[in-house]
Motif scaffolding. Structure first.
Motif, PDB file in Angstrom:
ATOM      1  N   UNK A 142       0.828  -1.213   0.000  1.00 53.35           N
ATOM      2  CA  UNK A 142       0.000   0.000   0.000  1.00 53.35           C
ATOM      3  C   UNK A 142       0.858   1.257   0.000  1.00 53.35           C
ATOM      4  N   UNK A 143       1.963   1.253   0.764  1.00 52.99           N
ATOM      5  CA  UNK A 143       2.877   2.402   0.748  1.00 52.99           C
ATOM      6  C   UNK A 143       3.456   2.613  -0.650  1.00 52.99           C
ATOM      7  N   UNK A 144       3.841   1.526  -1.288  1.00 53.00           N
ATOM      8  CA  UNK A 144       4.409   1.618  -2.634  1.00 53.00           C
ATOM      9  C   UNK A 144       3.360   2.115  -3.627  1.00 53.00           C
ATOM     10  N   UNK A 147       2.939   5.765  -3.202  1.00 51.61           N
ATOM     11  CA  UNK A 147       4.112   6.488  -3.716  1.00 51.61           C
ATOM     12  C   UNK A 147       4.054   6.595  -5.242  1.00 51.61           C
ATOM     13  N   UNK A 148       3.584   5.566  -5.905  1.00 56.04           N
ATOM     14  CA  UNK A 148       3.498   5.596  -7.368  1.00 56.04           C
ATOM     15  C   UNK A 148       2.345   6.461  -7.846  1.00 56.04           C
ATOM     16  N   UNK A 149       1.296   6.537  -7.058  1.00 51.62           N
ATOM     17  CA  UNK A 149       0.130   7.314  -7.464  1.00 51.62           C
ATOM     18  C   UNK A 149       0.299   8.806  -7.175  1.00 51.62           C
ATOM     19  N   UNK A 150       1.188   9.155  -6.275  1.00 49.56           N
ATOM     20  CA  UNK A 150       1.401  10.581  -5.936  1.00 49.56           C
ATOM     21  C   UNK A 150       2.226  11.303  -6.968  1.00 49.56           C
TER      22      UNK A 150
END
Length: 150
Positions: A142-144, A147-150
């Motif tokens: 979920x963190x990854x 990070x990719x969606x931001x």
């Protein structure tokens, strides 16, 4: 190797560290010892796996045509190969070849499951530990994703 030294090697692994002493003793007593010479193939990528291998001494080279990040890695004393195969049928993700004279403890899935069946407390401890690992893995995913969606 003695039974006590096998227990010590096994208990250093997180998956075995969750087990009660009686379950660990059963696994140490009933596991098989395998000795390899340099160049001996322990298993090949894609082969079915029916258990795990704890490297007691020596070094095992890992190679994978599918996972280049694994290519060239060498596993040494104290490493458990095939942890997932202790619990479920799977195929080897890598080829494992002895780099030097090596001694391994071979733990079959049926032996591992038998130890858990005979020790419900060990099975419960392992279930909780694996549940925590899975929760941590999902949180990292979920963190990854964020990070990719931001």
């Amino acid at each position: 190797m003695s039974l006590e030294s096998d227990i010590q090697v096994l208990s250093a692994q997180p998956i075995f560290g969750e087990l009660e002493p009686e379950a660990l003793r059963l696994i140490a007593f009933a596991s098989k010892t395998q000795r390899l010479r340099p160049g001996d193939v322990l298993f090949r990528q894609g082969d079915s796996s029916d258990g795990g291998y704890v490297i007691v001494s020596g070094a095992i080279a890992l190679d994978s045509s599918v996972s280049p990040d694994i290519a060239g890695k060498v596993a040494g004393s104290g490493v458990l190969l095939g942890e997932l195969a202790l619990l479920v049928p799977t195929k080897h993700a890598v080829t494992a070849i002895a780099r030097q004279n090596s001694t391994l403890l071979v733990i079959s899935r049926s032996l591992f499951i038998r130890a858990l069946e005979e020790s419900p407390v060990s099975a419960q401890r392992l279930r909780r530990a694996l549940g925590r690992e899975l929760e941590d893995f999902v949180a990292e995913l979920n963190r990854m994703r964020r990070a990719f969606l931001d």
